[in-house]
Design a protein around this motif. Structure first.
Motif, PDB file in Angstrom:
ATOM      1  N   VAL A  22      51.998  64.859  13.057  1.00  0.00           N
ATOM      2  CA  VAL A  22      53.360  64.371  13.280  1.00  0.00           C
ATOM      3  C   VAL A  22      53.387  62.854  13.061  1.00  0.00           C
ATOM      4  CG1 VAL A  22      55.218  64.160  14.981  1.00  0.00           C
ATOM      5  CG2 VAL A  22      53.818  66.242  14.911  1.00  0.00           C
ATOM      6  N   LYS A  23      54.304  62.381  12.193  1.00  0.00           N
ATOM      7  CA  LYS A  23      54.260  60.994  11.724  1.00  0.00           C
ATOM      8  C   LYS A  23      54.209  59.974  12.867  1.00  0.00           C
ATOM      9  CE  LYS A  23      56.483  59.529   7.876  1.00  0.00           C
ATOM     10  NZ  LYS A  23      57.715  59.278   7.111  1.00  0.00           N
ATOM     11  N   VAL A  24      55.007  60.190  13.887  1.00  0.00           N
ATOM     12  CA  VAL A  24      55.039  59.208  14.969  1.00  0.00           C
ATOM     13  C   VAL A  24      53.669  59.132  15.669  1.00  0.00           C
ATOM     14  CG1 VAL A  24      56.007  60.869  16.619  1.00  0.00           C
ATOM     15  CG2 VAL A  24      56.303  58.429  17.029  1.00  0.00           C
ATOM     16  N   SER A  25      52.987  60.276  15.788  1.00  0.00           N
ATOM     17  CA  SER A  25      51.642  60.261  16.379  1.00  0.00           C
ATOM     18  C   SER A  25      50.645  59.608  15.433  1.00  0.00           C
ATOM     19  CB  SER A  25      51.169  61.685  16.683  1.00  0.00           C
ATOM     20  OG  SER A  25      51.999  62.297  17.614  1.00  0.00           O
ATOM     21  N   LYS A  35      61.962  67.803   1.067  1.00  0.00           N
ATOM     22  CA  LYS A  35      63.350  68.132   1.396  1.00  0.00           C
ATOM     23  C   LYS A  35      63.797  67.383   2.668  1.00  0.00           C
ATOM     24  CE  LYS A  35      66.154  72.085   2.589  1.00  0.00           C
ATOM     25  NZ  LYS A  35      65.950  73.206   3.493  1.00  0.00           N
ATOM     26  N   ILE A  36      62.927  67.423   3.664  1.00  0.00           N
ATOM     27  CA  ILE A  36      63.276  66.755   4.930  1.00  0.00           C
ATOM     28  C   ILE A  36      63.367  65.244   4.733  1.00  0.00           C
ATOM     29  CG2 ILE A  36      62.373  66.207   7.239  1.00  0.00           C
ATOM     30  CD1 ILE A  36      61.347  69.120   7.331  1.00  0.00           C
ATOM     31  N   LEU A  37      62.432  64.686   3.951  1.00  0.00           N
ATOM     32  CA  LEU A  37      62.448  63.242   3.724  1.00  0.00           C
ATOM     33  C   LEU A  37      63.684  62.809   2.939  1.00  0.00           C
ATOM     34  CD1 LEU A  37      58.693  62.405   3.059  1.00  0.00           C
ATOM     35  CD2 LEU A  37      60.109  61.580   4.943  1.00  0.00           C
ATOM     36  N   ALA A  38      64.135  63.671   2.005  1.00  0.00           N
ATOM     37  CA  ALA A  38      65.339  63.339   1.242  1.00  0.00           C
ATOM     38  C   ALA A  38      66.544  63.303   2.180  1.00  0.00           C
ATOM     39  CB  ALA A  38      65.555  64.362   0.134  1.00  0.00           C
ATOM     40  N   SER A  94      41.150  65.447   5.928  1.00  0.00           N
ATOM     41  CA  SER A  94      42.231  64.608   5.406  1.00  0.00           C
ATOM     42  C   SER A  94      43.399  64.735   6.371  1.00  0.00           C
ATOM     43  CB  SER A  94      42.623  65.031   3.993  1.00  0.00           C
ATOM     44  OG  SER A  94      43.394  66.211   4.033  1.00  0.00           O
ATOM     45  N   VAL A  95      43.971  63.617   6.712  1.00  0.00           N
ATOM     46  CA  VAL A  95      45.052  63.595   7.702  1.00  0.00           C
ATOM     47  C   VAL A  95      46.296  63.033   7.022  1.00  0.00           C
ATOM     48  CG1 VAL A  95      45.725  62.871  10.017  1.00  0.00           C
ATOM     49  CG2 VAL A  95      43.294  63.101   9.455  1.00  0.00           C
ATOM     50  N   THR A  96      47.357  63.835   6.989  1.00  0.00           N
ATOM     51  CA  THR A  96      48.582  63.433   6.300  1.00  0.00           C
ATOM     52  C   THR A  96      49.708  63.320   7.316  1.00  0.00           C
ATOM     53  OG1 THR A  96      47.849  64.743   4.404  1.00  0.00           O
ATOM     54  CG2 THR A  96      50.166  64.063   4.432  1.00  0.00           C
ATOM     55  N   PRO A  97      50.401  62.167   7.313  1.00  0.00           N
ATOM     56  CA  PRO A  97      51.550  62.060   8.225  1.00  0.00           C
ATOM     57  C   PRO A  97      52.659  62.997   7.767  1.00  0.00           C
ATOM     58  CG  PRO A  97      51.404  60.106   6.812  1.00  0.00           C
ATOM     59  CD  PRO A  97      50.203  60.953   6.508  1.00  0.00           C
ATOM     60  N   SER A  98      53.245  63.708   8.712  1.00  0.00           N
ATOM     61  CA  SER A  98      54.278  64.697   8.391  1.00  0.00           C
ATOM     62  C   SER A  98      55.619  64.260   8.970  1.00  0.00           C
ATOM     63  CB  SER A  98      53.867  66.051   8.973  1.00  0.00           C
ATOM     64  OG  SER A  98      54.963  66.943   8.946  1.00  0.00           O
ATOM     65  N   PRO A  99      56.713  64.368   8.208  1.00  0.00           N
ATOM     66  CA  PRO A  99      56.823  64.993   6.883  1.00  0.00           C
ATOM     67  C   PRO A  99      56.220  64.112   5.781  1.00  0.00           C
ATOM     68  CG  PRO A  99      58.956  64.154   7.609  1.00  0.00           C
ATOM     69  CD  PRO A  99      58.031  63.987   8.760  1.00  0.00           C
ATOM     70  N   SER A 100      55.706  64.793   4.742  1.00  0.00           N
ATOM     71  CA  SER A 100      55.037  64.111   3.641  1.00  0.00           C
ATOM     72  C   SER A 100      55.678  64.490   2.317  1.00  0.00           C
ATOM     73  CB  SER A 100      53.570  64.528   3.611  1.00  0.00           C
ATOM     74  OG  SER A 100      53.458  65.834   3.075  1.00  0.00           O
ATOM     75  N   MET A 101      55.271  63.808   1.257  1.00  0.00           N
ATOM     76  CA  MET A 101      55.750  64.159  -0.090  1.00  0.00           C
ATOM     77  C   MET A 101      54.872  65.254  -0.707  1.00  0.00           C
ATOM     78  SD  MET A 101      58.452  62.392  -0.521  1.00  0.00           S
ATOM     79  CE  MET A 101      58.817  62.359  -2.294  1.00  0.00           C
ATOM     80  N   GLU A 102      53.901  65.766   0.052  1.00  0.00           N
ATOM     81  CA  GLU A 102      52.965  66.740  -0.521  1.00  0.00           C
ATOM     82  C   GLU A 102      53.495  68.168  -0.552  1.00  0.00           C
ATOM     83  OE1 GLU A 102      48.990  66.552   1.093  1.00  0.00           O
ATOM     84  OE2 GLU A 102      48.969  64.359   0.997  1.00  0.00           O
ATOM     85  N   THR A 103      54.563  68.421   0.184  1.00  0.00           N
ATOM     86  CA  THR A 103      55.094  69.788   0.241  1.00  0.00           C
ATOM     87  C   THR A 103      56.584  69.784  -0.093  1.00  0.00           C
ATOM     88  OG1 THR A 103      55.762  69.640   2.560  1.00  0.00           O
ATOM     89  CG2 THR A 103      53.498  70.338   2.138  1.00  0.00           C
ATOM     90  N   GLU A 104      57.061  70.960  -0.466  1.00  0.00           N
ATOM     91  CA  GLU A 104      58.482  71.105  -0.764  1.00  0.00           C
ATOM     92  C   GLU A 104      59.325  70.808   0.467  1.00  0.00           C
ATOM     93  OE1 GLU A 104      60.210  74.922  -2.447  1.00  0.00           O
ATOM     94  OE2 GLU A 104      58.561  74.456  -3.848  1.00  0.00           O
ATOM     95  N   ILE A 105      58.896  71.430   1.584  1.00  0.00           N
ATOM     96  CA  ILE A 105      59.689  71.255   2.800  1.00  0.00           C
ATOM     97  C   ILE A 105      59.650  69.799   3.271  1.00  0.00           C
ATOM     98  CG2 ILE A 105      57.855  71.883   4.452  1.00  0.00           C
ATOM     99  CD1 ILE A 105      60.493  73.567   5.633  1.00  0.00           C
ATOM    100  N   GLY A 106      58.486  69.142   3.077  1.00  0.00           N
ATOM    101  CA  GLY A 106      58.364  67.728   3.447  1.00  0.00           C
ATOM    102  C   GLY A 106      59.298  66.867   2.617  1.00  0.00           C
ATOM    103  N   GLY A 131      59.190  62.739  12.310  1.00  0.00           N
ATOM    104  CA  GLY A 131      58.475  64.018  12.255  1.00  0.00           C
ATOM    105  C   GLY A 131      58.541  64.808  13.545  1.00  0.00           C
ATOM    106  N   SER A 132      58.119  66.070  13.448  1.00  0.00           N
ATOM    107  CA  SER A 132      58.065  66.937  14.625  1.00  0.00           C
ATOM    108  C   SER A 132      56.973  67.967  14.397  1.00  0.00           C
ATOM    109  CB  SER A 132      59.406  67.645  14.838  1.00  0.00           C
ATOM    110  OG  SER A 132      59.554  68.673  13.883  1.00  0.00           O
ATOM    111  N   LEU A 133      56.536  68.594  15.463  1.00  0.00           N
ATOM    112  CA  LEU A 133      55.499  69.617  15.352  1.00  0.00           C
ATOM    113  C   LEU A 133      55.998  70.757  14.466  1.00  0.00           C
ATOM    114  CD1 LEU A 133      52.711  69.600  16.574  1.00  0.00           C
ATOM    115  CD2 LEU A 133      53.548  70.953  18.477  1.00  0.00           C
ATOM    116  N   GLY A 134      57.254  71.102  14.625  1.00  0.00           N
ATOM    117  CA  GLY A 134      57.843  72.182  13.831  1.00  0.00           C
ATOM    118  C   GLY A 134      57.731  71.907  12.346  1.00  0.00           C
ATOM    119  N   CYS A 135      58.035  70.690  11.944  1.00  0.00           N
ATOM    120  CA  CYS A 135      57.965  70.330  10.534  1.00  0.00           C
ATOM    121  C   CYS A 135      56.514  70.336  10.055  1.00  0.00           C
ATOM    122  CB  CYS A 135      58.595  68.954  10.366  1.00  0.00           C
ATOM    123  SG  CYS A 135      58.307  68.253   8.758  1.00  0.00           S
TER     124      CYS A 135
END
Lengths: 456, 456
Positions: free
Chosen positions: A165-168, A199-202, A185-197, A209-213
């Motif tokens: 989760v990005k804030v964490s 979409k949420i970032l757009a 590898s640790v990626t802050p979420s939401p990220s540009m690596e996934t479709e859903i990420g 971020g959230s655990l759900g995302c």
């Protein structure tokens, strides 16, 4: 220190480490409700589940009947790196409280993940390796589960992708560095690596971020990548199965000294620690061989057991998971921003939910300032700096011990000390500075989240 | 995993915990040189020392002859909270290296101070309490010693004033919060609370502080406050005495399985860990009963043993302490700013200095990037995230094990794993990001600091 014959710490020998996990479902007359497919409303099949989860873990997830499942040698070997964990007699805490109660705690914090999470991480990584996978994906909030999984993946030389989760990710850089030390590898979420990420970032470019995302991203990567599966650190039946090692060790240690607990207490977020600790004791209770008071402790700001509904709901905020029947606050529920004490999951293990529903255990909700007060008292007397999550159990153990002080009863209390608070010092700082506040959601607030639970 | 009869972790029973500390000085033919008063150039008397230190600790500091000093019951009771510590057989590290060497490490990190420092903190707090003092003062850099002392003071209900180097106070807020959890007051140094602090702040308002300055402030407060004394976490004879519990436990555990080490390795900053670990083995060596290779490991950027001078020097930068005869780089020496690996003390325990001078041990200096590489390999194989300090010993243990791989020798290597790296993740982050560099001071640079050593 009255009983000199019981040592401060009971360490089992390595050959006393349980050889099999105990499957509590085998003794439940009413089995936990199955996961269902939100589209078809039918129970999830093994085939459906194996798109996301490792094959052997799917088997364990669906197995409601086998009482004992042998721990494979390769897992056992790694358990011995940090297990058996000590069962500690809280002599110093008893003295500080002046209670006639006898208090014991099972301490799971003496490993680098800082908690019991490693017990399931090693198992899940092993089965992924055995299946010939290249790697696994997961999400992490505060980072305890991500740390455990990155350790397990280092042992089995598996690739480990953690969506944090990005804030964490930004506020807990140290947890992130532990995971990187183990090669994840640790990626802050939401990220540009996934479709859903993307979409949420757009839609919400400034989201923290959230655990759900993060779950949605981890699942997407697992499903779309050749040789990857998704793993989860709590809630699921398989996780409670692996965590039964905690309770089994506790029982062996108590039996060795002829100690029978009156009360068993554990904190409850998704239920992995509580389910593991109580497993063999609950088994005796289900079989009518013994009786114990079993108490789940949750934060008043995230009160799944005490104020949630026992219904089918999504396991994640993003609604990409199957539906589970559990005590839930609604999958959109997020604890108030002032909540620093962990255990922030909206739902609860289906196994524990069924047992609670059937009256085999109690639940109590406590406010976080009282939890940190208990944590500080515990640290100053027993020496261990507890995780905020574990401190929920400490708080109720102290309350029960003080009741014994009033009544003069010499009850035996056992609680789970799931982990250490070395990475939770921002929360401790708030407490020391008098900046910590409590929050209890109103019925109206909860009703808003209940309204979003899918129609049953 | 060849030898199945030796468990992964050797835990002693509580009744195997040593009942007395071992005083290595009793077996030294050439005793360590006494502390001297820089004014009179005479050995410090008990009376002089007791202005600053607790009475019974002064006795221990000056006692060169008593072989065993019983551990008082009250200290023993608190030792049992976290001791005996495990002696771990590094099966996984051996496998990862493919070495025929047998590697063991004594792990002191399973307590909240995160290191062996608690062994002496409990003793020193106890003697302060016994003397009827109200409190004790100390300095801390990274915070390990301050944490240990704040824990010990919580146990004995003593006031604890810690002066923490300002830059660490600001950059390591988590260590500070642990100390506050145990009830210590933590003051960034230099502060306005002392004369020397005010003087330094008037002169250098933007200073980020130094250990030397923090020592001066802690000593000033101890001397000027009714019912207070000053305590120190390393270097002194009394500290090595308390730390002998580490080596004694190690020896009991090895003897239990009939294991005789060939090489014993420890990191060396002020010498408290190394001196404690090797004590009983060095005793046998001094008495001619056994032989061991004993290796001190220090950072190449702070090479007291390998490049220092064996002379009388101040123990602190502020020159308020007595003079000690030791291997020193000069009391003004500060490691380069890029040094992240701990062990930054300019001097060395007088006991270890004398033993090294007399040829009873070796010393080797290693560069920090190689230390962090060893740390990461250790974490990924053995599961424990090591402190940078401890990782110096890991690095040399790995080097020695790889030599065995070349020669085919099955040597038994024992090293001290003094603590965990949970509060050192800024250093790990630098390493992961490739931003860590090495530094070896030139002879010219060292000469500048040597020039400031008092005339002998």
């Amino acid at each position: 220190m009255s009983e000199k014959n019981i040592p401060y710490k009971i360490y089992l020998n390595e050959d006393e480490l349980p050889k099999a996990w105990y499957n509590i479902r085998s003794d439940m007359k009413v089995k936990p409700a199955p996961l269902i497919n939100p589209g078809t409303r039918q129970p999830m099949t093994a085939q459906e589940l194996s798109q996301v989860f490792c094959d052997e873990l799917v088997e364990q997830e669906l197995d409601n009947t086998t009482p004992f499942i042998p721990i494979p040698d390769e897992i056992y070997k790694y358990y011995k790196m940090y297990r058996p964990s000590p069962l500690v007699r809280a002599y110093f805490l008893e003295d500080a409280l002046g209670t006639p109660a006898k208090i014991y705690y099972k301490f799971e914090g003496n490993n680098t993940s800082g908690s019991h999470k490693l017990n399931s991480a090693i198992a899940q990584a092993y089965y992924a390796k055995k299946q010939g996978l290249r790697g696994i994906t997961t999400e992490t909030g505060a980072g305890q589960w991500g740390t455990a999984l990155s350790m397990a993946c280092a042992y089995f030389k598996l690739d480990c992708k953690v969506f944090m989760v990005k804030v964490s990710y930004e506020q807990k850089p140290f947890r992130r560095e532990v995971m990187r030390t183990y090669g994840a590898s640790v990626t802050p979420s939401p990220s540009m690596e996934t479709e859903i990420g993307r979409k949420i970032l757009a839609e919400y470019p400034n989201t923290t971020g959230s655990l759900g995302c993060a779950i949605s991203e981890a699942v997407e990567v697992a499903v779309k990548s050749e040789g990857y599966r998704y793993v989860l650190g709590s809630v699921l039946n398989q996780v409670l199965l692996h965590q039964s090692v905690v309770g089994l060790e506790t029982k062996v240690a108590l039996d060795k000294y002829g100690i029978k607990p009156d009360i068993i207490i554990g904190c409850a977020g998704g239920g992995s620690n509580l389910g593991g600790l109580i497993a063999p004791f609950m088994g005796e209770k289900l079989r009518g061989e013994a009786d114990y008071r079993i108490i789940a402790v949750e934060p008043a700001s995230c009160p799944s057991f005490t104020r949630g509904k026992y219904v089918y709901d999504f396991c994640d905020t993003g609604k990409v998971t199957p539906l589970a029947k559990m005590y839930t606050l609604g999958s959109n529920f997020i604890p108030a921003p002032n909540h620093a004490g962990g255990l922030r999951y909206h739902g609860m293990s289906p196994i524990l939910s069924q047992l609670y529903h059937d009256g085999y255990m109690e639940a109590v909700a406590v406010e976080q300032t009282s939890v940190f007060k208990a944590a500080e008292m515990f640290a100053r007397s027993e020496g261990i700096l507890p995780a905020p999550e574990s401190s929920h159990a400490i708080k109720v153990a102290i309350d029960e011990a003080l009741k014994c002080k009033e009544t003069g009863e010499e009850k035996t209390i056992v609680f789970g000390l799931t982990g250490t608070g070395y990475f939770d010092l921002v929360a401790y700082e708030k407490y020391h500075n008098g900046e910590m506040t409590d929050y209890i959601p109103t019925d109206e607030e909860l009703a808003k989240f209940f309204a979003q639970i899918p129609k049953q």
